[in-house]
Motif scaffolding. Structure first.
Motif, PDB file in Angstrom:
ATOM      1  N   ASP A   1      -4.901   6.396  -3.375  1.00  0.00           N
ATOM      2  CA  ASP A   1      -5.725   6.063  -2.217  1.00  0.00           C
ATOM      3  C   ASP A   1      -6.725   4.952  -2.514  1.00  0.00           C
ATOM      4  OD1 ASP A   1      -4.363   8.223  -1.219  1.00  0.00           O
ATOM      5  OD2 ASP A   1      -6.126   9.428  -0.789  1.00  0.00           O
ATOM      6  N   ASN A   2      -6.639   4.320  -3.696  1.00  0.00           N
ATOM      7  CA  ASN A   2      -7.643   3.337  -4.119  1.00  0.00           C
ATOM      8  C   ASN A   2      -7.110   1.927  -4.347  1.00  0.00           C
ATOM      9  OD1 ASN A   2      -9.899   5.277  -4.426  1.00  0.00           O
ATOM     10  ND2 ASN A   2      -8.481   6.176  -5.886  1.00  0.00           N
ATOM     11  N   ILE A   3      -5.851   1.697  -4.080  1.00  0.00           N
ATOM     12  CA  ILE A   3      -5.281   0.366  -4.301  1.00  0.00           C
ATOM     13  C   ILE A   3      -5.618  -0.566  -3.151  1.00  0.00           C
ATOM     14  CG2 ILE A   3      -3.134  -0.949  -4.538  1.00  0.00           C
ATOM     15  CD1 ILE A   3      -1.963   1.556  -5.960  1.00  0.00           C
ATOM     16  N   LEU A   4      -5.445  -0.097  -1.947  1.00  0.00           N
ATOM     17  CA  LEU A   4      -5.609  -0.943  -0.766  1.00  0.00           C
ATOM     18  C   LEU A   4      -7.042  -0.942  -0.254  1.00  0.00           C
ATOM     19  CD1 LEU A   4      -2.352   0.266   0.845  1.00  0.00           C
ATOM     20  CD2 LEU A   4      -2.801  -2.092   0.216  1.00  0.00           C
ATOM     21  N   PHE A   5      -7.482  -2.108   0.215  1.00  0.00           N
ATOM     22  CA  PHE A   5      -8.778  -2.211   0.873  1.00  0.00           C
ATOM     23  C   PHE A   5      -8.730  -1.424   2.174  1.00  0.00           C
ATOM     24  CE2 PHE A   5      -8.958  -6.853  -0.776  1.00  0.00           C
ATOM     25  CZ  PHE A   5      -9.378  -6.431  -2.015  1.00  0.00           C
ATOM     26  N   SER A   6      -9.870  -0.917   2.617  1.00  0.00           N
ATOM     27  CA  SER A   6      -9.927  -0.314   3.946  1.00  0.00           C
ATOM     28  C   SER A   6      -9.941  -1.440   4.978  1.00  0.00           C
ATOM     29  CB  SER A   6     -11.177   0.554   4.079  1.00  0.00           C
ATOM     30  OG  SER A   6     -12.334  -0.216   3.888  1.00  0.00           O
ATOM     31  N   TYR A   7      -9.637  -1.078   6.194  1.00  0.00           N
ATOM     32  CA  TYR A   7      -9.674  -2.047   7.289  1.00  0.00           C
ATOM     33  C   TYR A   7     -11.099  -2.573   7.416  1.00  0.00           C
ATOM     34  CZ  TYR A   7      -8.782  -4.193  11.800  1.00  0.00           C
ATOM     35  OH  TYR A   7      -8.635  -5.100  12.816  1.00  0.00           O
TER      36      TYR A   7
END
Length: 140
Positions: free
Chosen positions: A40-46
């Motif tokens: 859950d930590n690879i992608l940036f949040s929107y």
């Protein structure tokens, strides 16, 4: 490879509260799937303030590795990030292999908006050590 989003993340006031899970599934001949990894930590949040809209910029998949692409920026600065994970057959695990960061500022010229001050940096395991996909929390 699945990238999950949360309904309403694109209109929320505090988007960093919304995680974007990246899920790796292994398909089988009987049309079932097995969960291989989740992070859950690879992608940036929107980020509604990102002039590019959604920072998620796709995933490139090749035999034995995949690359997560993201872009972010403000009014005058842009940053692109490519995070590569590679599969090690020996222990059947995905590991962080390489991170490429490209950044540039934008300037207004007679031709319009152009890139200026390009900077590309490449980081490898010698910079960040051995990090499995399940343990990845950012490499810095």
């Amino acid at each position: 490879i699945l990238v999950l989003k949360t309904i309403g993340e694109d209109t929320a006031d505090y988007t960093w509260d919304y995680k974007r899970p990246l899920i790796l599934l292994l398909g089988h001949s009987d049309e079932t799937f097995t969960l291989v990894a989740r992070n859950d930590n690879i992608l940036f949040s929107y980020d509604r303030s990102n002039p590019y809209g959604d920072s998620y910029n796709g995933i490139k998949i090749n035999k034995g590795f995949f690359i997560v692409k993201q872009i972010s920026g403000g009014a005058t600065f842009t940053s692109e990030e490519e995070i590569t994970f590679k599969f090690l057959i020996a222990d059947k695990t995905w590991y962080l292999f390489k991170v490429v960061e490209e950044s540039w500022s934008r300037k207004r010229t007679k031709k319009g908006i152009e890139r200026a001050d390009n900077d590309t940096k490449t980081y490898t395991q010698k910079d960040f050590g051995v990090i499995s996909i399940n343990k990845y929390r950012g490499w810095r």
